[in-house]
Design a protein around this motif. Structure first.
Motif, mmCIF file in Angstrom:
data_model
loop_
_atom_site.group_PDB
_atom_site.id
_atom_site.type_symbol
_atom_site.label_atom_id
_atom_site.label_comp_id
_atom_site.label_asym_id
_atom_site.label_seq_id
_atom_site.Cartn_x
_atom_site.Cartn_y
_atom_site.Cartn_z
ATOM 1 N N LYS B 2 65.588 -2.831 8.827
ATOM 2 C CA LYS B 2 65.286 -4.217 8.493
ATOM 3 C C LYS B 2 65.730 -5.100 9.657
ATOM 4 C CE LYS B 2 64.043 -5.624 4.985
ATOM 5 N NZ LYS B 2 62.666 -5.840 4.496
ATOM 6 N N VAL B 4 67.032 -9.068 10.700
ATOM 7 C CA VAL B 4 67.659 -10.241 10.091
ATOM 8 C C VAL B 4 67.413 -11.448 10.993
ATOM 9 C CG1 VAL B 4 69.869 -11.264 9.442
ATOM 10 C CG2 VAL B 4 69.423 -8.835 8.986
ATOM 11 N N THR B 10 68.558 -14.473 6.723
ATOM 12 C CA THR B 10 67.722 -13.812 5.714
ATOM 13 C C THR B 10 66.997 -12.637 6.357
ATOM 14 O OG1 THR B 10 66.000 -14.133 4.068
ATOM 15 C CG2 THR B 10 65.704 -15.317 6.121
ATOM 16 N N PHE B 11 66.601 -11.673 5.509
ATOM 17 C CA PHE B 11 65.810 -10.563 6.046
ATOM 18 C C PHE B 11 64.441 -11.079 6.447
ATOM 19 C CE2 PHE B 11 68.554 -7.714 3.371
ATOM 20 C CZ PHE B 11 69.054 -6.967 4.425
ATOM 21 N N MET B 12 63.958 -10.595 7.590
ATOM 22 C CA MET B 12 62.573 -10.901 7.955
ATOM 23 C C MET B 12 61.683 -9.976 7.126
ATOM 24 S SD MET B 12 62.936 -11.472 12.022
ATOM 25 C CE MET B 12 61.718 -12.757 12.219
ATOM 26 N N LEU B 13 60.494 -10.428 6.834
ATOM 27 C CA LEU B 13 59.607 -9.653 5.963
ATOM 28 C C LEU B 13 58.522 -8.959 6.767
ATOM 29 C CD1 LEU B 13 59.177 -12.077 2.943
ATOM 30 C CD2 LEU B 13 60.786 -10.184 3.209
ATOM 31 N N PHE B 14 58.144 -7.798 6.302
ATOM 32 C CA PHE B 14 57.047 -7.066 6.922
ATOM 33 C C PHE B 14 55.767 -7.891 6.789
ATOM 34 C CE2 PHE B 14 53.365 -4.335 6.220
ATOM 35 C CZ PHE B 14 53.392 -3.529 7.355
ATOM 36 N N LEU B 57 53.383 2.384 6.150
ATOM 37 C CA LEU B 57 54.102 1.111 6.202
ATOM 38 C C LEU B 57 53.277 0.022 5.527
ATOM 39 C CD1 LEU B 57 55.507 1.231 9.839
ATOM 40 C CD2 LEU B 57 56.741 1.624 7.712
ATOM 41 N N GLY B 58 53.936 -0.753 4.695
ATOM 42 C CA GLY B 58 53.234 -1.813 3.976
ATOM 43 C C GLY B 58 52.688 -1.338 2.634
#
Lengths: 306, 229
Positions: B2, B4, B10-14, B57-58
């Protein structure tokens, strides 16, 4: 400008989200394994410390012995690079039939369902992967782990009483933990050795290794414990060692001895395994299967005999 | 893995997956707070590592076919293996979401191993013992942990050290056996007798006993009979 917090503090306030859906897929894969394996009563590994001790021969004949006793049996050959179970059972050249429900395994003698890498390869072709084999042994380990997972999850095993898994020979140390990880309900391992000094020294390591992994050692089989004269049928020792002594020392059940039998070897080479229960080698395997059943159900024995 | 966003914590999103070159993946992430984006580009080795997991992925748009990863990664598969265009039985409805947040949010293998964890009885592990445990493959840790903790619990040990781990491997038997109990054990076939002995000693230890008597044998027998095994 405010001082940047350390990462540990930042992470402690954040909520993880599986947005790339990787974990979800891995959990689904594992559930698929559980679903398939949940229909199999007993799952048994067959392993050895050294190569060339007749592990596949033992696995095949144990599977046949249990099938002869009327059980529904499956045999998983995870010697990915040197699969020989199909040849021994006369299944060379067979393939999986791929269906929407999964891969249908070829069926060998006595209705034994068999899965092997051999069924995915061209005749005499070695296993070669598309990945960077020369670059990363880590990648290769991961790849083989996923292949084993697919063998467990995608084969239509159906309901079985016993699934025997033939492990690769020698010190293929990564396979037992992979299987133990996928199959926490594993019943245990049968360890095969020959009575040579070298092999018995190595077999001690195998027993210790299995125990370290939390795999119950169901017993020790001594293969090639002697030779059977093809003229008179008399048995003579081939080596001077004694696997039963090792079994006592290591506190594991000794399941029995199988003398080297040319007829048994020739039958495996032909792909026509010996099935006649009156033949000496077949009787040896039937006796080992009976002891293995007792080792698997020793608590039941305790309930009735104590 | 992940990423950040340190600015927004915050976590970055895929966001998306591309293939910018042969054997390379371009994975773009976006911060849901500030909209910052960046792309990670994999080399062939890293690409293969991701593919070897058998995941997309995704997320998948359709379920994986039987033996899909094996068939697709073999350099020289048999014709029969490549001719497949099947879709396996789906595990739809049994996804991470159904496993509860705990299983989905931690180690991906947690669902598989959770059943092996012993509830309650929290043990303390010394730093050296933990370091030793770190050397064990992750798959095996829960089993080993459970085995060591069971041994410690049975022996009244509350701090697990490397010495305890070692001792748990081959827990010595210091259990005294009454002659009658010993005699009854001989009813069990000799080759499985060591297993039976260990099992009875385990029951004795669980009850805080230091000897095996005929009455304990009766209890053990009753227990096994009631288990219907």
């Amino acid at each position: 400008m405010a001082e940047e917090k350390d990462l540990k503090t930042v992470l402690s306030n954040m909520k993880y989200k599986d947005d790339a859906k990787v974990q979800e897929q891995i959990v689904d894969q594992l559930l698929q394994v559980k679903m398939r394996m949940g229909r199999i009563t007993r799952k048994i590994l067959v392993m050895s410390g050294k190569g060339g001790v007749g592990k596949s021969m033992t696995t095949v004949n144990l599977a046949l012995a249990f099938a002869r006793a009327g059980h529904k049996v499956g045999l998983l050959d995870i010697d990915l690079n040197g699969p020989c179970v199909p040849a021994m059972l006369g299944l060379k050249g067979q393939h999986f039939a791929l269906t929407p429900e999964g891969a249908v395994p070829p069926m060998g003698p006595l209705g034994i369902k068999v899965a092997s890498m051999e069924f995915l390869l061209k005749p005499d072709a070695p296993v070669r992967w598309k990945g960077p084999m020369e670059l990363s042994p880590v990648w290769l380990g991961l790849q083989e782990m996923s292949v084993i997972r697919e063998f467990l999850a995608d084969i239509l095993w159906g309901e079985l009483d016993y699934l025997f898994t033939d492990l690769p020979p020698g010190a293929a140390a990564d396979k037992p933990p992979v299987l133990a990880g996928y199959l926490p309900e594993l019943d245990g391992a049968v360890i095969v050795t020959i009575p040579s000094e070298v092999a018995t020294q190595v077999v001690k390591k195998s027993i210790a290794y299995a125990r370290d992994l939390g795999i119950r050692v169901l017993g020790l089989v001594e293969n090639m414990s002697g030779t059977v004269c093809h003229r008179c049928g008399a048995e003579e020792p081939l080596f001077s060692g004694d696997a039963e002594k090792i079994a006592r020392e290591m506190d594991v059940p000794f399941l029995g001895r199988v003398p080297f039998d040319r007829a048994l070897g020739a039958a495996a080479d032909r792909g026509e395994p010996l099935l006649d229960p009156t033949l000496p080698s077949v009787r040896h395997f039937d006796a080992i299967a009976e002891r293995l059943t007792q080792a698997l159900e020793f608590k039941k024995l305790m309930a009735s005999l104590l | 893995m992940k990423f950040v966003c340190r600015k927004c914590e915050t976590f970055m999103l895929f966001e998306k997956l591309e293939s910018p070159a042969e054997a390379s993946l371009g994975i773009t992430f976006e911060c849901p707070e500030c909209g910052s984006r960046f792309s990670m580009v994999t080399n062939p080795g890293e690409t293969s590592m991701v593919q070897a997991l058998g995941v997309k992925l995704g997320g998948r748009t359709e379920p994986a076919g039987p033996m899909e990863l094996t068939r697709e990664t073999l350099k020289d598969p048999s014709v029969a293996a490549t001719a497949a265009s099947a879709t396996p039985q789906s595990t739809a409805g049994v996804s991470a979401g159904n496993m509860g947040g705990e299983a989905a949010g931690k180690c991906p293998f947690s669902s598989m191993i959770s059943g092996m964890q012993q509830p309650g009885a929290k043990m303390e592990w010394s730093r050296e013992a933990l370091e030793r445990m770190e050397q064990v493959p992750s798959f095996v840790k829960p089993m080993l942990q459970s085995s060591v903790e069971n041994y410690a619990h049975s022996n009244g040990i509350t701090l697990i050290t490397p010495a305890v781990m070692e001792a748990s491997k081959n827990a010595p038997t210091d259990m005294a056996w009454a002659p009658e109990a010993e005699k009854r054990l001989e009813n069990i076939p000799s080759f499985v007798r060591p297993m039976a002995r260990k099992e009875i000693e385990r029951i004795a230890r669980d009850r805080g006993l230091t000897s095996v008597t005929a009455s304990l044998m009766d209890e053990a027998k009753e227990k096994f009979m009631s288990m219907g095994i």
